[in-house]
Design an enzyme around this catalytic site. Sequence first.
Site, mmCIF file in Angstrom:
data_model
loop_
_atom_site.group_PDB
_atom_site.id
_atom_site.type_symbol
_atom_site.label_atom_id
_atom_site.label_comp_id
_atom_site.label_asym_id
_atom_site.label_seq_id
_atom_site.Cartn_x
_atom_site.Cartn_y
_atom_site.Cartn_z
ATOM 1 N N TYR A 6 14.090 5.423 -12.713
ATOM 2 C CA TYR A 6 14.012 6.878 -12.685
ATOM 3 C C TYR A 6 12.974 7.402 -13.679
ATOM 4 O O TYR A 6 12.320 8.402 -13.423
ATOM 5 C CB TYR A 6 15.390 7.464 -13.002
ATOM 6 C CG TYR A 6 15.433 8.972 -12.947
ATOM 7 C CD1 TYR A 6 15.527 9.635 -11.733
ATOM 8 C CD2 TYR A 6 15.367 9.732 -14.108
ATOM 9 C CE1 TYR A 6 15.566 11.018 -11.673
ATOM 10 C CE2 TYR A 6 15.397 11.115 -14.065
ATOM 11 C CZ TYR A 6 15.499 11.758 -12.840
ATOM 12 O OH TYR A 6 15.525 13.118 -12.784
ATOM 13 N N ARG A 8 10.275 5.818 -14.664
ATOM 14 C CA ARG A 8 8.949 5.232 -14.452
ATOM 15 C C ARG A 8 8.188 6.126 -13.481
ATOM 16 O O ARG A 8 8.666 6.417 -12.405
ATOM 17 C CB ARG A 8 9.067 3.823 -13.900
ATOM 18 C CG ARG A 8 9.748 2.872 -14.895
ATOM 19 C CD ARG A 8 9.885 1.493 -14.304
ATOM 20 N NE ARG A 8 8.603 0.926 -13.949
ATOM 21 C CZ ARG A 8 7.851 0.196 -14.756
ATOM 22 N NH1 ARG A 8 8.241 -0.037 -15.975
ATOM 23 N NH2 ARG A 8 6.703 -0.298 -14.352
ATOM 24 N N GLY A 14 1.718 14.417 -2.663
ATOM 25 C CA GLY A 14 0.953 15.351 -1.849
ATOM 26 C C GLY A 14 1.735 15.675 -0.601
ATOM 27 O O GLY A 14 2.950 15.533 -0.569
ATOM 28 N N CYS A 17 4.669 19.634 2.251
ATOM 29 C CA CYS A 17 5.923 20.279 1.840
ATOM 30 C C CYS A 17 6.100 20.401 0.329
ATOM 31 O O CYS A 17 6.218 21.501 -0.187
ATOM 32 C CB CYS A 17 7.113 19.527 2.436
ATOM 33 S SG CYS A 17 7.171 19.624 4.232
ATOM 34 N N LYS A 20 3.766 22.771 -1.738
ATOM 35 C CA LYS A 20 4.005 24.152 -1.297
ATOM 36 C C LYS A 20 5.353 24.644 -1.804
ATOM 37 O O LYS A 20 5.472 25.780 -2.280
ATOM 38 C CB LYS A 20 3.965 24.205 0.233
ATOM 39 C CG LYS A 20 4.461 25.508 0.842
ATOM 40 C CD LYS A 20 4.497 25.454 2.355
ATOM 41 C CE LYS A 20 5.370 24.403 2.939
ATOM 42 N NZ LYS A 20 6.794 24.561 2.928
ATOM 43 N N LYS A 75 0.724 9.880 3.665
ATOM 44 C CA LYS A 75 1.623 8.751 3.858
ATOM 45 C C LYS A 75 1.144 7.967 5.080
ATOM 46 O O LYS A 75 0.555 8.539 5.999
ATOM 47 C CB LYS A 75 3.075 9.177 3.990
ATOM 48 C CG LYS A 75 3.426 9.983 5.199
ATOM 49 C CD LYS A 75 4.905 10.343 5.174
ATOM 50 C CE LYS A 75 5.254 11.200 6.383
ATOM 51 N NZ LYS A 75 6.654 11.572 6.367
ATOM 52 N N ARG A 82 -3.040 17.080 4.312
ATOM 53 C CA ARG A 82 -2.817 18.225 3.430
ATOM 54 C C ARG A 82 -2.348 17.772 2.051
ATOM 55 O O ARG A 82 -1.334 17.118 1.903
ATOM 56 C CB ARG A 82 -1.806 19.187 4.058
ATOM 57 C CG ARG A 82 -2.382 19.874 5.290
ATOM 58 C CD ARG A 82 -1.366 20.681 6.006
ATOM 59 N NE ARG A 82 -0.429 19.765 6.683
ATOM 60 C CZ ARG A 82 0.621 20.188 7.375
ATOM 61 N NH1 ARG A 82 0.903 21.469 7.457
ATOM 62 N NH2 ARG A 82 1.398 19.318 7.970
#
Length: 169
Positions: A6, A8, A14, A17, A20, A75, A82
């Site tokens: 947790y 690290r 990016g 979602c 923004k 991904k 975006r």
Amino acid sequence: NISAAYLRPGNAFGGSCLPKDVRALQHIAADIGANTHLLDALLRSNEAHKHHQFLRASAGLEPGARVLLAGLAFKPGTDDLRESPAVDLARKLLDAGMVLDVYDPALRPEQLVGQNLGYAFAFLPMIESLLVDRPTAESRRYDRVIATSRLVDSLDLGEQAVLDLSSCA
């Protein structure tokens, strides 16, 4: 109980979602006068992390060096560019004078639409000339191969070393 993982840091984030949503929360908090120190630091930290990745990726390279960036979308398996950290990296590498090839088979510029299309051409207007297919990526000799995802594992790059930016180091 907080696991060791947790604390690290991970890769820069990016996508369409999270950035923004963080900005929306900041705006709402500002409207009601709330302090959002953690949220404010999150976006600054992400930008710093993306710059750190650029410094690692370009270390020791001179302008004109040939670089392969494996993965451009935020991904793997999508064409969503975006706020992709890899788009920022590609732009910075080009600005530093690198000769850049991008391998991302899920990305077809002619199929980009809406905000994704606008983002792609606003930040990488020459995107179509950067993209290479698998045979080209596998046959060229690169001064640096940069992996932004496990997509690089699908390439046969021979003895070329790969700088793995898919996880933080």
